[in-house]
Design a protein around this motif. Structure first.
Motif, PDB file in Angstrom:
ATOM      1  N   GLU A 180       0.877  -1.174  -0.070  1.00 26.87           N
ATOM      2  CA  GLU A 180       0.009   0.067   0.060  1.00 26.87           C
ATOM      3  C   GLU A 180       0.805   1.067   0.013  1.00 26.87           C
ATOM      4  OE1 GLU A 180      -2.358   2.619  -0.415  1.00 26.87           O
ATOM      5  OE2 GLU A 180      -3.441   0.587  -0.104  1.00 26.87           O
ATOM      6  N   ARG A 185      -0.528   3.950   7.484  1.00 26.20           N
ATOM      7  CA  ARG A 185      -1.079   3.306   8.850  1.00 26.20           C
ATOM      8  C   ARG A 185      -0.271   3.928  10.188  1.00 26.20           C
ATOM      9  NH1 ARG A 185       1.810   0.625  12.334  1.00 26.20           N
ATOM     10  NH2 ARG A 185       0.475  -0.805  13.864  1.00 26.20           N
ATOM     11  N   SER A 203      -6.463   1.175   9.338  1.00 25.40           N
ATOM     12  CA  SER A 203      -5.883   0.096   8.218  1.00 25.40           C
ATOM     13  C   SER A 203      -6.967  -0.485   7.534  1.00 25.40           C
ATOM     14  CB  SER A 203      -5.125  -0.717   8.797  1.00 25.40           C
ATOM     15  OG  SER A 203      -5.756  -1.669   9.580  1.00 25.40           O
ATOM     16  N   GLY A 206      -7.162   0.134   3.563  1.00 28.88           N
ATOM     17  CA  GLY A 206      -6.033  -0.291   2.814  1.00 28.88           C
ATOM     18  C   GLY A 206      -6.227  -1.898   2.718  1.00 28.88           C
ATOM     19  N   TRP A 220       2.334  -2.261   4.763  1.00 30.74           N
ATOM     20  CA  TRP A 220       2.477  -0.908   4.816  1.00 30.74           C
ATOM     21  C   TRP A 220       3.825  -0.302   4.662  1.00 30.74           C
ATOM     22  CZ3 TRP A 220      -2.185   1.773   4.934  1.00 30.74           C
ATOM     23  CH2 TRP A 220      -3.247   1.106   5.406  1.00 30.74           C
ATOM     24  N   ARG A 226       7.141   6.979   2.144  1.00 34.33           N
ATOM     25  CA  ARG A 226       6.324   6.072   1.503  1.00 34.33           C
ATOM     26  C   ARG A 226       7.444   5.307   0.816  1.00 34.33           C
ATOM     27  NH1 ARG A 226       1.131   8.166   0.619  1.00 34.33           N
ATOM     28  NH2 ARG A 226       0.548   9.783   2.496  1.00 34.33           N
TER      29      ARG A 226
END
Length: 356
Positions: A180, A185, A203, A206, A220, A226
């Motif tokens: 994801e 998260r 969460s 997702g 995550w 990211r």
């Protein structure tokens, strides 16, 4: 030591079929409850027949999410003994969670005593079929009736128990994981390292996205760049890359899992090189997969124990891991942990405690 009052049920429930338990579907005859009142501390520990809770609609738990939980299991050994797996670690983690959420802490020895007392009363609910266990859910909720953001002046610490089968109906088979990179998260300074319900509620979106794409779990990434892998849904995640076993460090955004900790200790004992301190970019995982160096991936957690990963999808890249077969390290960890937990292997790590 707690002075626990025990009131046994006068109407025992019919026990479910141990061969078809599912996970989290059935509940035992009793529950543990202990109250907290400001100025008095934790008090009135008791075991009562399992029942519904009565709370004021203005209870702070409903409006400001001051609550948390733990997950652990009791296991029926072949000789009839009932074992707990590292309960003091769950107690210490709940203390950490309480501190973060401004909830008064419960001494480790009181937590463990409460768990043992409930399991002892409901000992005949601990199933004996292969791969079954008594799942234990200790949790704390804020009970003060007040509409305004502040720590509660009263709480309840409760433990319920659920005879359960394997977490995944398909058993110890590889799962497909979706990485994801849209939703987040946890972030530094937040609550990612504790077990509070808000983490799991956040969460869900997702998780639903992954299911719609045909994947059973979400991996995550970190909430800032990211870029770095963190954890999978309800599990920590390990990657064996070119002989080195890596997992995300517990630096505030990753739950310090009891199974994670146990796997690291076993792997180091067996002589594997384990890196649980440096962050792992998802780009490195994808590159390793393309180069044939991504040897095994697996998740760890109380519910599933060890869950092998057979496929990983990130953006438009789809990696098949180890021919979609359970790897040797993954299998060895599963066999060793479950052997210790169910008492079929000697506990040379000193991890289990027997319930009298």
């Amino acid at each position: 030591m707690l002075d626990i009052k025990v009131t046994k049920t006068t109407a025992p429930k019919a026990k479910p079929d141990e061969k078809h338990l599912g996970f989290g579907n059935h509940y035992t005859d009793h529950m543990f409850i202990m109250d907290y009142t400001e100025g008095r501390g934790w008090h009135s520990p008791r075991i009562e027949p399992y029942h519904s809770l009565e709370l004021d609609p203005a209870a702070l738990v409903f409006h400001y999410a001051q609550e948390c939980f733990e997950g652990m299991k009791a296991y029926r050994a072949a000789n009839g003994r009932v074992l707990l797996f590292r309960p003091e670690k769950n107690a210490a983690r709940m203390q950490s969670t309480h501190r973060r959420l401004c909830i008064p802490e419960i001494p480790v020895e009181d937590f463990v005593q409460a768990v043992k007392a409930l399991v002892s009363v409901d000992k005949d609910w601990v199933p004996g079929e292969p791969d079954t266990s008594l799942y234990l859910r200790p949790f704390t909720i804020a009970t003060e009736a007040h509409l305004g953001v502040k720590p509660s002046a009263s709480y309840q610490f409760i433990i319920i128990a659920s005879p359960s089968g394997a977490y995944y109906a398909e058993g110890m088979n590889p799962v497909k994981i979706y990485v994801e990179d849209e939703y987040v998260r946890a972030t530094p300074g937040g609550t990612g390292y504790i077990k509070c319900g808000g983490n799991y509620a956040a969460s869900l979106i997702g998780q639903m996205k992954a299911h719609d794409l045909g994947y059973s779990q979400v991996l995550w990434l970190d909430g800032v760049e990211r870029k770095y892998v963190e954890e999978v849904g309800s599990m920590n995640c390990f990657f064996k890359i070119d002989g080195v076993i890596r997992t995300a460090p517990c630096v505030g955004t990753v739950l310090p899992g009891i199974t994670r900790m146990s796997c690291i200790e076993l792997l180091e004992k067996w002589g594997y090189k384990v890196d649980c301190e440096s962050r792992l970019p998802i780009a490195d995982v994808i590159r390793a997969g393309k180069e044939g160096k991504l040897e095994e991936v697996f998740g760890t957690g109380t519910a599933a124990v060890i869950s092998p990963v057979g496929e990983l999808r990130y953006e438009d890249e789809v990696l098949t891991i180890n021919g979609f077969q359970t790897g040797p390290v993954t299998q060895r960890l599963y066999d060793t942990l479950t052997g210790i937990q169910w008492g079929t292997l000697p506990d040379d790590m000193g991890w289990t405690q027997e319930v009298e």
